[in-house]
Scaffold this motif. Structure first.
Motif, PDB file in Angstrom:
ATOM      1  N   VAL A   1      36.357  49.968  31.294  1.00 47.83           N
ATOM      2  CA  VAL A   1      36.931  51.132  30.618  1.00 47.83           C
ATOM      3  C   VAL A   1      37.156  50.789  29.158  1.00 47.83           C
ATOM      4  O   VAL A   1      37.247  49.612  28.793  1.00 47.83           O
ATOM      5  CB  VAL A   1      38.253  51.594  31.263  1.00 47.83           C
ATOM      6  N   GLY A   2      37.255  51.823  28.339  1.00 49.30           N
ATOM      7  CA  GLY A   2      37.529  51.535  26.942  1.00 49.30           C
ATOM      8  C   GLY A   2      37.411  52.744  26.043  1.00 49.30           C
ATOM      9  O   GLY A   2      37.364  53.890  26.494  1.00 49.30           O
TER      10      GLY A   2
ATOM     11  N   VAL B   1      31.781  52.610  36.635  1.00 43.90           N
ATOM     12  CA  VAL B   1      32.026  51.993  37.929  1.00 43.90           C
ATOM     13  C   VAL B   1      31.030  50.845  38.060  1.00 43.90           C
ATOM     14  O   VAL B   1      29.826  51.064  38.110  1.00 43.90           O
ATOM     15  CB  VAL B   1      31.839  53.011  39.076  1.00 43.90           C
ATOM     16  N   LEU B   2      31.528  49.618  38.079  1.00 36.89           N
ATOM     17  CA  LEU B   2      30.664  48.447  38.207  1.00 36.89           C
ATOM     18  C   LEU B   2      30.477  48.057  39.665  1.00 36.89           C
ATOM     19  O   LEU B   2      29.379  47.679  40.074  1.00 36.89           O
ATOM     20  CB  LEU B   2      31.250  47.264  37.425  1.00 36.89           C
ATOM     21  N   GLN B   3      31.543  48.140  40.422  1.00 35.92           N
ATOM     22  CA  GLN B   3      31.520  47.858  41.854  1.00 35.92           C
ATOM     23  C   GLN B   3      32.478  48.857  42.493  1.00 35.92           C
ATOM     24  O   GLN B   3      33.697  48.748  42.307  1.00 35.92           O
ATOM     25  CB  GLN B   3      31.961  46.424  42.122  1.00 35.92           C
ATOM     26  N   PRO B   4      31.960  49.862  43.188  1.00 37.50           N
ATOM     27  CA  PRO B   4      32.815  50.938  43.698  1.00 37.50           C
ATOM     28  C   PRO B   4      34.069  50.416  44.416  1.00 37.50           C
ATOM     29  O   PRO B   4      33.998  49.495  45.227  1.00 37.50           O
ATOM     30  CB  PRO B   4      31.899  51.689  44.668  1.00 37.50           C
ATOM     31  N   GLY B   5      35.180  51.023  44.034  1.00 37.15           N
ATOM     32  CA  GLY B   5      36.450  50.676  44.640  1.00 37.15           C
ATOM     33  C   GLY B   5      37.050  49.356  44.193  1.00 37.15           C
ATOM     34  O   GLY B   5      38.141  48.990  44.626  1.00 37.15           O
TER      35      GLY B   5
ATOM     36  N   TYR C   1      36.103  58.407  37.342  1.00 36.82           N
ATOM     37  CA  TYR C   1      35.348  57.765  36.272  1.00 36.82           C
ATOM     38  C   TYR C   1      33.932  58.300  36.185  1.00 36.82           C
ATOM     39  O   TYR C   1      33.355  58.367  35.101  1.00 36.82           O
ATOM     40  CB  TYR C   1      35.358  56.258  36.445  1.00 36.82           C
ATOM     41  N   ARG C   2      33.349  58.684  37.318  1.00 34.13           N
ATOM     42  CA  ARG C   2      32.015  59.284  37.258  1.00 34.13           C
ATOM     43  C   ARG C   2      32.058  60.644  36.570  1.00 34.13           C
ATOM     44  O   ARG C   2      31.152  61.001  35.832  1.00 34.13           O
ATOM     45  CB  ARG C   2      31.422  59.393  38.659  1.00 34.13           C
TER      46      ARG C   2
ATOM     47  N   VAL D   1      38.400  45.941  34.550  1.00 31.70           N
ATOM     48  CA  VAL D   1      39.461  46.238  35.514  1.00 31.70           C
ATOM     49  C   VAL D   1      39.018  45.785  36.900  1.00 31.70           C
ATOM     50  O   VAL D   1      37.899  46.074  37.320  1.00 31.70           O
ATOM     51  CB  VAL D   1      39.743  47.760  35.541  1.00 31.70           C
ATOM     52  N   THR D   2      39.928  45.100  37.581  1.00 35.49           N
ATOM     53  CA  THR D   2      39.694  44.709  38.974  1.00 35.49           C
ATOM     54  C   THR D   2      40.809  45.307  39.813  1.00 35.49           C
ATOM     55  O   THR D   2      41.990  45.166  39.488  1.00 35.49           O
ATOM     56  CB  THR D   2      39.672  43.182  39.136  1.00 35.49           C
TER      57      THR D   2
END
Length: 119
Positions: free
Chosen positions: A56-57, A47-51, A34-35, A116-117
């Motif tokens: 997304v969209g 990336v909001l919280q890595p891993g 994503y990066r 996404v989680t």
């Protein structure tokens, strides 16, 4: 309507192979993918919280049925949510994935965004 089946048919031979190749190239890391590819024409990812958490969209609706004017009901956006879910389940089969719709163009949003989680 079975949006899951429709979504799988739509992306299995098109978007999934592209996403899979990017994922493999990036060491099977969604964060790295994503990066690197999260700001391309027709797709975005943050990336909001890595891993764990991602946004997304699409900057506009990418559904061919909507683009042709065949569909105008925002309920159809479940197909996009299911597409995102299916792709991520293929990339990360050992993880539990949830995808929430944040906004869609058909529902009056400025773009189509999904949260996404990954657990």
């Amino acid at each position: 309507m079975d949006y899951r089946e429709k979504a799988v048919r739509c992306v299995r031979e098109t978007v999934l192979p592209v996403q899979m190749a990017q994922f493999e190239e990036c060491g099977r890391s969604l964060d790295a993918q994503y990066r690197k590819y999260g700001d391309t024409e027709g797709f975005f990812a943050k990336v909001l919280q890595p891993g764990h958490r991602y946004e997304v969209g699409y900057p506009k609706c990418v559904c061919p049925e909507v683009q042709r004017g065949d569909v105008t009901d925002a309920a159809h956006c479940e197909c996009s949510r299911q597409s995102v879910l299916y792709i991520l389940e293929q990339l990360l089969p050992e993880k539990r994935i949830t995808v929430e719709t944040v906004e869609t163009v058909l529902s009056g949003g400025t773009c189509c965004r999904f949260l996404v989680t990954v657990e």
